[in-house]
Design an enzyme around this catalytic site. Sequence first.
Site, PDB file in Angstrom:
ATOM      1  N   GLU A 196      -0.592   5.141 -22.502  1.00 50.81           N
ATOM      2  CA  GLU A 196      -1.879   4.789 -21.887  1.00 50.81           C
ATOM      3  C   GLU A 196      -1.915   4.785 -20.357  1.00 50.81           C
ATOM      4  OE1 GLU A 196      -3.060   1.058 -23.656  1.00 50.81           O
ATOM      5  OE2 GLU A 196      -3.557   2.019 -25.539  1.00 50.81           O
ATOM      6  N   GLU A 372      -1.559   4.005 -32.198  1.00 48.09           N
ATOM      7  CA  GLU A 372      -1.884   2.576 -32.285  1.00 48.09           C
ATOM      8  C   GLU A 372      -3.294   2.409 -32.833  1.00 48.09           C
ATOM      9  OE1 GLU A 372      -1.503   0.192 -28.708  1.00 48.09           O
ATOM     10  OE2 GLU A 372       0.327   1.258 -28.155  1.00 48.09           O
TER      11      GLU A 372
HETATM   12  C1  BGC Z   1      -1.312  -1.225 -25.790  1.00 49.20           C
HETATM   13  C2  BGC Z   1      -0.538  -2.316 -26.470  1.00 49.20           C
HETATM   14  C3  BGC Z   1      -1.424  -3.536 -26.656  1.00 49.20           C
HETATM   15  C4  BGC Z   1      -2.577  -3.130 -27.531  1.00 49.20           C
HETATM   16  C5  BGC Z   1      -3.540  -4.254 -27.864  1.00 49.20           C
HETATM   17  C6  BGC Z   1      -2.720  -1.073 -26.258  1.00 49.20           C
HETATM   18  O1  BGC Z   1      -3.553  -0.865 -25.168  1.00 49.20           O
HETATM   19  O2  BGC Z   1      -0.611  -0.018 -25.861  1.00 49.20           O
HETATM   20  O3  BGC Z   1       0.600  -2.587 -25.702  1.00 49.20           O
HETATM   21  O4  BGC Z   1      -0.749  -4.622 -27.152  1.00 49.20           O
HETATM   22  O5  BGC Z   1      -3.316  -2.129 -26.887  1.00 49.20           O
HETATM   23  O6  BGC Z   1      -4.229  -4.672 -26.743  1.00 49.20           O
END
Ligand code: BGC
Length: 470
Positions: A196, A372
């Site tokens: 990111e 993610e």
């Molecule tokens: C990040 C994580 C974070 C998740 C939830 C993402 O932007 O890669 O490190 O914990 O979002 O906020």
Amino acid sequence: MSRTRLAGIALGSIFRSSKRPPDFTPEQIARAAPEQVFPPGFLLGAATSAHQVEGGNENDWTDWERSTFPDGTPHIHDRTESGLACDSYRRFDEDLRLLKELGANAYRLGVEWARLEPSEGAWNQEAADRYRSWLDQLAAAGIRSMVTVHHFTLPRWVSADGGWQTDRTIDRLEAFTRKVAEAFGARVDLWCTLNEPNVVGIHGYLKGIWPPGLKDEVQCAWAIARQMKAHARMARVLREKTGKPVGIAHHVRVFQPATRSPMDKVVARVAEDFFNDSLVDCHRTGRIRLMVPGKVDIDEAVPDLKGSYDYLGINYYSRDHMKADFKEPSMSRQFVPEGRPVSDLGWDIYPEGLYLLLRRYGRLKIPIHITENGISDESGALRADFLRSHLYAVEAALRDGVDVRGYFHWSLMDNFEWAEGLRSRFGLYRVDYTDPRRTRTATPAVATFQEFARKLARAPAVEGKRSWGS
Ligand code: BGC
């Protein structure tokens, strides 16, 4: 700023996609049939990052956690520190047990730069041996590894010398990546260079809510551009040294104009271009193009950037409604309309958005991994439905022919949620931070994950190539 570039934003990039999502009603989601659609070898797993779970790290973030804004407000909302976090550095066997229990066939994990290279050029062999043993244990359990080389945190010796405000960080991250490739290359299945870049740029260099705490549009754009330059060099090194597929994890969001007003449409489009498209598109164009009309205009060819994604990683969480407001640094206010379902952090729960973004970035015609996707949900009551509806979005995109190869839920267990601290809980497993053993307990979403994993395992084998990268 060139006229062609403005026109590009106005007319839309190659990513414009007008297809509406299918119905996401509970009845429709209940009719999901993933076993018919998910390809053999699909990676179904969970994700973590080194600093958020390991415990005992010392880097730019730990310094930030221990300090306050000039008016005395703590940097971390709930006044916690990462501290021991989940103690995963010493309890990897626990994490592996959870992965097995889930039925996951993949794990996205990180290595911590400050731990492996505590001073410039040094190498912590004890830590390297430990990471190597984790990778061996994952392989022995039949769990594919996706290793993130850099997830937000910088060693102090890097941040003290300018962090993403200097090109030296690009050189240093490239040198670190070479060592990582040499140490772990044979054991890693997929690489993720960086996590990111847009979020680091905006939180750390524009909003000032993450280290280094700057509020400067131009520094923000350059911080993002430098991370993309670093990605290009890291990708080349990782490919040359290991031959394994390399990608990057981009945070992408849905930006929806709040009204039909042309100005709301313009700010939504500018946000989409700056935050999402410009970074995803680097792979196709070989250029870094970052533009905020009247403020930022970067357009630079970068050797090695073109074709640097063997797969595109997307981190998807939510949607923003965009209202033009030229007093704001981002020229807009982002909000969630009354009545929408939201997470504990007030984020709109919008699974349709994952479908829309998969369709949109499917146009790049390279494999996609959802690196993610998850929800902050302290009660554990929302996560199972969240998971089901987002996997349904993946199924719908697969039915439309989008080449999705993996889904990594964020997160395997609760962990240190950056500026939110330990109180925000994203875990499939709940972590008890009052217990020195950091006991992990299943939330209701674990059963949903397991059921899904079973369905995929039962899916009929299809003849043909089984690959998860390029
Ligand atoms: C990040 C994580 C974070 C998740 C939830 C993402 O932007 O890669 O490190 O914990 O979002 O906020």
